[in-house]
Design a protein around this motif. Structure first.
Motif, short mmCIF file in Angstrom:
data_model
loop_
_atom_site.label_atom_id
_atom_site.label_comp_id
_atom_site.label_asym_id
_atom_site.label_seq_id
_atom_site.Cartn_x
_atom_site.Cartn_y
_atom_site.Cartn_z
N ILE A 46 -34.85 43.19 38.33
CA ILE A 46 -35.74 44.34 38.22
C ILE A 46 -36.91 43.57 36.90
O ILE A 46 -38.01 44.08 37.18
CB ILE A 46 -35.03 45.59 37.72
N PHE A 47 -36.32 43.19 35.90
CA PHE A 47 -37.18 42.82 35.00
C PHE A 47 -37.92 41.63 35.47
O PHE A 47 -39.15 41.34 34.98
CB PHE A 47 -36.30 42.28 33.65
N LEU A 49 -38.98 41.32 38.44
CA LEU A 49 -40.17 41.92 39.34
C LEU A 49 -41.18 42.58 38.50
O LEU A 49 -42.35 42.25 38.79
CB LEU A 49 -39.48 42.80 40.25
N ILE A 50 -41.07 43.46 37.48
CA ILE A 50 -41.79 44.12 36.69
C ILE A 50 -42.58 43.11 36.00
O ILE A 50 -44.07 43.17 35.89
CB ILE A 50 -40.99 44.84 35.41
N LEU A 51 -42.21 41.90 35.37
CA LEU A 51 -42.85 40.73 34.69
C LEU A 51 -43.58 39.86 35.67
O LEU A 51 -44.22 38.99 35.19
CB LEU A 51 -42.21 40.06 33.64
N GLY A 52 -43.25 39.82 36.97
CA GLY A 52 -43.82 38.80 37.96
C GLY A 52 -43.37 37.48 37.82
O GLY A 52 -43.78 36.72 37.85
N PHE A 54 -39.81 36.74 39.21
CA PHE A 54 -38.59 37.28 40.07
C PHE A 54 -37.69 36.17 40.17
O PHE A 54 -36.58 35.93 39.61
CB PHE A 54 -38.80 37.92 41.25
N SER A 57 -36.24 34.59 36.87
CA SER A 57 -35.15 35.54 36.34
C SER A 57 -33.85 35.24 36.98
O SER A 57 -32.81 35.29 36.49
CB SER A 57 -35.61 36.87 36.59
N LEU A 91 -33.68 40.74 29.00
CA LEU A 91 -35.09 41.05 28.87
C LEU A 91 -35.96 40.29 27.85
O LEU A 91 -37.03 39.84 28.33
CB LEU A 91 -35.25 42.68 28.30
N LYS A 98 -41.98 34.61 30.99
CA LYS A 98 -43.29 34.92 31.24
C LYS A 98 -44.47 34.56 30.21
O LYS A 98 -45.61 34.08 30.74
CB LYS A 98 -43.25 36.73 31.33
#
Length: 197
Positions: A46-47, A49-52, A54, A57, A91, A98
């Protein structure tokens, strides 16, 4: 939360006659490990995907879990503290990955991960006062820790040479986070020994 859910699943199996009463603790532990690994993997995704980032991560989480499983490190005193610290750690590492892609400070991460590798090499495995390792277990976990560490370091070197950043950055962060945990855990052990003396 995870502990209650693990106990619920084990109790269900016991009530349905699938397991014996003496096996319940083993199943609780097994469910706890499975559910916590799954929860943190989903959070990392999820983190990411949110931060671009994937794929980075996922690579970070897998590399970190392999080294953490055998090298050990800091353990929080309570389950809720463990869940909060683990979530924040994952996170923070994905945020650094990122930012490194944006601001290109991978050379700094390489230097820090080299120092981290030395910390892990000399301090692993780190057990807990509640579950100390026997000499045989210590040697086994140290050997496996060194093998996993070697694989991650080789992956870092190869991906640096070939400029494969989406593997390089998460591998660096996996070693950095593990070294923070193992040094913190060692420091905590030393403090507890001094308090007892």
């Amino acid at each position: 939360m995870i502990n209650k859910l693990s106990k619920y699943f084990a109790d269900k199996l016991f009530l349905n006659g699938a397991i014996a009463e003496e096996e319940q603790e083993l199943y609780i532990y097994g469910f706890f490990m499975l559910l916590s690994q799954l929860m943190y993997f989903v959070l990392a995704c999820i983190f990411g995907l949110i931060l671009g980032c994937f794929f980075e991560s996922i690579i970070f989480y897998i590399a970190f879990q392999f080294i953490r499983r055998y090298a050990g490190g800091y353990h929080a005193a309570t389950e809720i503290r463990c869940e909060i610290l683990s979530t924040l750690s994952i996170l923070a590492c994905i945020v650094v990955i990122k930012l490194s892609k944006i601001y290109d400070f991978q050379n700094g991460l390489l230097i820090i991960s080299a120092i981290s590798s030395l910390c892990i090499f000399f301090l692993c495995p780190l057990d807990t006062p509640k579950k100390p390792l026997s000499d045989k277990e210590f040697k086994y976990f140290r050997k496996i820790s060194w093998i996993v560490l070697f694989v991650i370091v080789v992956a870092i070197i190869v991906t640096y040479c070939f400029k494969i950043e989406f593997v390089l950055l998460p591998c660096c962060m996996s070693l950095i986070l593990e070294s923070v945990l193992i040094v913190t855990g060692k420091f905590k052990h030393c403090l507890q020994k001094n308090v007892k003396i």
